[in-house]
Design an enzyme around this catalytic site. Structure first.
Site, PDB file in Angstrom:
ATOM      1  CG  ASN A  12      -1.690   1.242   1.436  1.00 26.73           C
ATOM      2  OD1 ASN A  12      -1.775   2.074   0.536  1.00 26.73           O
ATOM      3  ND2 ASN A  12      -2.285   1.399   2.615  1.00 26.73           N
ATOM      4  CE  LYS A  14      -0.062   3.256   4.712  1.00 24.25           C
ATOM      5  NZ  LYS A  14       0.022   3.356   6.163  1.00 24.25           N
ATOM      6  CG  HIS A  98      -5.735   2.025   5.183  1.00 24.38           C
ATOM      7  ND1 HIS A  98      -5.321   2.991   6.073  1.00 24.38           N
ATOM      8  CD2 HIS A  98      -4.723   1.134   5.080  1.00 24.38           C
ATOM      9  CE1 HIS A  98      -4.093   2.686   6.481  1.00 24.38           C
ATOM     10  NE2 HIS A  98      -3.706   1.571   5.888  1.00 24.38           N
ATOM     11  CD  GLU A 100      -2.767   5.548   6.719  1.00 26.27           C
ATOM     12  OE1 GLU A 100      -2.731   5.592   5.477  1.00 26.27           O
ATOM     13  OE2 GLU A 100      -1.847   5.049   7.409  1.00 26.27           O
ATOM     14  CD  GLU A 168      -3.401  -2.387   7.364  1.00 25.62           C
ATOM     15  OE1 GLU A 168      -2.275  -2.609   6.914  1.00 25.62           O
ATOM     16  OE2 GLU A 168      -4.051  -1.372   7.081  1.00 25.62           O
ATOM     17  N   GLY A 174       2.652   2.280  10.721  1.00 29.67           N
ATOM     18  CA  GLY A 174       3.651   3.337  10.562  1.00 29.67           C
ATOM     19  C   GLY A 174       4.378   3.713  11.843  1.00 29.67           C
ATOM     20  CB  SER A 213       5.204  -1.798  12.040  1.00 28.25           C
ATOM     21  OG  SER A 213       4.836  -0.447  12.300  1.00 28.25           O
TER      22      SER A 213
END
Ligand code: PGA
Length: 251
Positions: A12, A14, A98, A100, A168, A174, A213
């Site tokens: 991904n 992003k 996701h 985010e 996730e 991250g 991660s």
């Protein structure tokens, strides 16, 4: 049985990557052949690069996907992109839900479900993301959160080809932090149970990816956990060497 599922390593990207990033993708294509016995590879670049990557990946060694789509196939939705448009460019999968997007754009489970249905309408695989925040984990709500997100985000009619679930933990994305393998195993076992309850034998074959991660140094350990059928990789998917090393870590 689920241990026989062929792993999927999905990158991904992003909001990262410019035209000049095609070199990195070229390197991924170059290394993919040697990993064909290990895992399927998928890269989801920003929408601006999907056409270029799909054109480069014609031999199918690395599939190309998108990161989001609008629920509708077309219409007056300025700035949005339809699943059909990604299909038209050669994408085979779309990440939906996701964390985010859930956080930045207030996406609800109901909207995520519509987006997954949009991916299916266009003939694409939906990679549906779920996961708890740090606060939710600390208050013991991880499985409840996953249960609610799965119930609300997954459409009826899921199969092992049209759906991938990505677990996730938001706090692991991250940050360099990862759950213990015991915690990953617990959540993935729980997700497997939800999938088989709802989708019967298909649920036993749907891939459940771990994300958050993942890097070359922890990939083999994480990919060896029961019911972990691959990874959704953010930061480490931007570099061909790291992405390929993660795939090499699959059992
Ligand atoms: P990360 O991101 O690998 O950079 O933690 C994972 C993701 O958000 O899919």
């Amino acid at each position: 049985m689920s241990d026989a599922i062929r792993p999927l390593i999905a990158g991904n990207w992003k909001m990262n990557g410019l035209k000049s990033s095609t070199g990195e993708f070229e390197a991924m294509l170059g290394g993919a052949g040697a990993l064909s016995g290990k895992a399927d590879l998928l890269v989801c670049p920003p929408a601006t690069l999907v056409a270029a990557f799909a054109g480069m990946a014609r031999d199918g060694m690395v599939a190309v996907g998108a990161q989001d789509c609008h629920p509708k196939p077309s219409g007056a939705h300025t700035g949005d992109l339809a699943a059909e448009m990604f299909r038209d460019l050669g994408a085979t999968a779309i990440i939906v839900g996701h964390s985010e997007r859930r956080a930045d754009h207030g996406e609800s489970d109901a909207l995520v479900r519509q987006k997954a249905e949009a991916a299916w309408r266009a003939g694409l695989t939906a990679i549906v993301c779920i996961g708890e925040t740090r606060q939710q984990r600390d208050s013991g709500k991880t499985l409840d959160i996953c249960k609610t997100q799965l119930a609300g985000s997954l459409p009826d009619g899921a199969t092992s080809t049209n759906l991938v679930v990505a677990y996730e933990p938001v706090w692991a994305i991250g940050t360099g932090l990862t759950p213990t393998t015991g915690d990953v195993e617990e959540v993935h076992r729980f997700i497997r149970g939800v999938l088989t309850d709802r989708f019967k034998e298909e649920g036993d074959r749907i891939r459940i990816l771990y994300g958050g991660s993942v890097k070359p140094s922890n990939a083999a350990e994480l990919m060896g956990v029961a019911n972990v059928n691959g990874a959704l990789v953010g930061g480490a998917s931007l570099k061909a060497a790291d992405f390929l090393a993660i795939a090499a870590g699959c059992p």
